[in-house]
Design an enzyme around this catalytic site. Structure first.
Site, PDB file in Angstrom:
ATOM      1  CG  ASP A 120      -2.132   1.079   0.995  1.00  0.00           C
ATOM      2  OD1 ASP A 120      -2.501   1.414   0.001  1.00  0.00           O
ATOM      3  OD2 ASP A 120      -2.424   1.382   2.074  1.00  0.00           O
ATOM      4  CG  LEU A 136     -10.397  -8.699  -0.565  1.00  0.00           C
ATOM      5  CD1 LEU A 136     -10.604  -8.775  -2.017  1.00  0.00           C
ATOM      6  CD2 LEU A 136      -9.140  -9.475  -0.125  1.00  0.00           C
ATOM      7  CG  LEU A 162      -5.187  -6.957   0.849  1.00  0.00           C
ATOM      8  CD1 LEU A 162      -6.123  -6.394  -0.180  1.00  0.00           C
ATOM      9  CD2 LEU A 162      -5.271  -8.794   0.811  1.00  0.00           C
ATOM     10  CB  CYS A 213     -22.131  -8.434  -1.826  1.00  0.00           C
ATOM     11  SG  CYS A 213     -20.399  -7.880  -1.358  1.00  0.00           S
ATOM     12  CB  CYS A 243     -25.689  -8.357   2.210  1.00  0.00           C
ATOM     13  SG  CYS A 243     -25.193  -7.531   3.741  1.00  0.00           S
ATOM     14  CB  CYS A 272     -22.090   4.934   4.722  1.00  0.00           C
ATOM     15  SG  CYS A 272     -20.681   6.125   4.421  1.00  0.00           S
ATOM     16  CE  LYS A 280      -1.762  16.816   2.522  1.00  0.00           C
ATOM     17  NZ  LYS A 280      -0.463  17.425   1.695  1.00  0.00           N
ATOM     18  CG  ASP A 309     -12.909   0.309  11.735  1.00  0.00           C
ATOM     19  OD1 ASP A 309     -12.121   0.500  10.676  1.00  0.00           O
ATOM     20  OD2 ASP A 309     -12.248   0.302  12.901  1.00  0.00           O
ATOM     21  CB  CYS A 317     -18.744  -7.014   6.489  1.00  0.00           C
ATOM     22  SG  CYS A 317     -18.854  -8.454   5.404  1.00  0.00           S
TER      23      CYS A 317
END
Length: 371
Positions: free
Chosen positions: A133, A157, A168, A187, A190, A197, A222, A241, A247
């Site tokens: 990353d 993912l 990852l 998914c 769902c 969110c 920023k 999160d 999930c």
């Protein structure tokens, strides 16, 4: 030889602590350039200009390294021991994203990747490069191509074994390795991640507008947190999160993890009162080796002060007032908002004291704009 080598690599990866292993061809996702350009054209990357600047290399692994033929994708489970959403109800404590509650995962994974890549290079004679990353490589769709899981409707993912909680890493190599089958999207109907969110950051399933994402706003952004998203931010002082934690595949993520990935106790539910008192030295000490350190004290205090404003805790008011004279306008502006939220009447008196001498336009606006 190749099958024997892969078996050795998988065994070594497991010994190093990786929970998922898969191989994809470097050209496995020819659809990525079009998808990336569409997201950039829509402005969903916000002010992460580096995404646009590196688009040509980011779109395909061969653009990053023309010699790449295969990619080994690895995943390391960092699933939490408890539901991180429960902390959102403790308004006087800060909620830190699960991934940032201990050592920087880049540091945790990179050494492991280098060791595994070294083994591959020695056994095959092939060239190797490792990525965690920190380069323009689209790990999530490539991990999907390598069979580790699928990109869920929240764009993260998802794994049948580890839910939404996988770090990852990738090893690009010039070796031609047999690829795994890609994982089908699973998914179904769902949409929990979309519905939870707090800022409606998903224009549609499988699409994310970072400009509305709290994790982007309180880490990458920023400037001041946009007023329209401050109340929704709650006590999330680093990351968010919500879409990961809800999930349903997470029920399979509670496997044993190596101890170094367990959360630090002092970062699981830190008191806003303690965080608001941090100076630069204290901030650097507390977050030494943590990804949080990278955003710097000013942005961190901005986040803490927004959380204080959302806390409803009058005992935190003096800590917000103490930052009204902070030398950084980013901190002063957030302090103004916190004070006005916690004590509207007193804020009128404070405005008379601070507003005449305030030279920053954005902070002056904080004293007068609608909350």
């Amino acid at each position: 030889m190749t099958e024997t080598l892969l078996a050795e690599l998988k065994a070594r990866a497991h010994a190093l602590g990786f929970d998922a292993f898969g191989v994809a061809r470097a050209d496995a996702r020819p659809d990525l350039p079009e998808k990336l350009q569409a997201a950039i054209a829509a402005g969903w990357h916000g002010d992460m200009d580096w995404m646009e600047e590196t688009a040509a290399r980011r779109a395909q692994p061969e653009g990053l390294w023309p010699g790449a033929r295969s990619i080994i994708l690895l995943g390391l489970n960092y699933g939490p021991d408890s539901d991180p959403l429960a902390l959102l109800e403790e308004k006087s404590r800060g909620s830190i994203s699960v991934y940032a509650r201990n050592r920087d995962y880049h540091d945790v994974i990179k050494g492991k990747l280098k060791e595994l890549a070294g083994l591959l290079a020695r056994r095959s004679g092939a060239e190797v490069k490792v990525f965690v990353d920190t380069a323009p490589l689209m790990e999530k769709p490539l991990a999907e191509a390598a069979g580790l899981g699928w990109q869920g409707k929240h764009t993260v993912l998802v794994s049948r074994e580890f839910g939404s909680w996988l770090f990852l890493g990738a090893i690009l190599t010039s070796a031609e390795l047999p690829a795994d089958d890609p994982h089908a999207e699973s998914c179904g109907s769902c949409r929990r991640c979309l519905d939870i969110c707090p800022t409606d950051a998903f224009p549609a399933p499988f699409q994310l507008d970072a400009r509305r994402c709290l994790a982007y706003l309180n880490i990458e952004h920023k400037g001041p947190i946009p007023v329209e998203f401050r109340k929704a931010m709650g006590n999330r002082i680093y990351g968010c999160d919500d879409c990961l934690a809800v999930c349903p595949w997470n029920k399979f993520a509670s496997v044993t993890r190596e101890a170094k990935l367990a959360a630090r106790g002092d970062l699981e539910r830190p008191a806003l009162a303690d965080l608001a008192k941090l100076d630069d030295a204290g901030f650097r000490t507390l977050f030494s080796g943590s990804p949080i350190k990278r955003i710097g004290l000013a942005r961190f205090l901005r986040n803490v002060l927004i959380a204080i404003g959302n806390s409803g805790d009058a005992d935190l008011l003096p800590l917000a007032e103490a930052r009204l004279a902070n030398p950084d306008p980013l901190v002063r502006g957030a302090a103004v908002w916190a004070v006005r939220r916690l004590a509207p009447q007193r804020s009128h008196q404070l405005a008379l004291a601070y507003l005449p001498g305030e030279g920053d336009t954005s902070v002056r606006q904080e004293w007068t704009q609608d909350l």
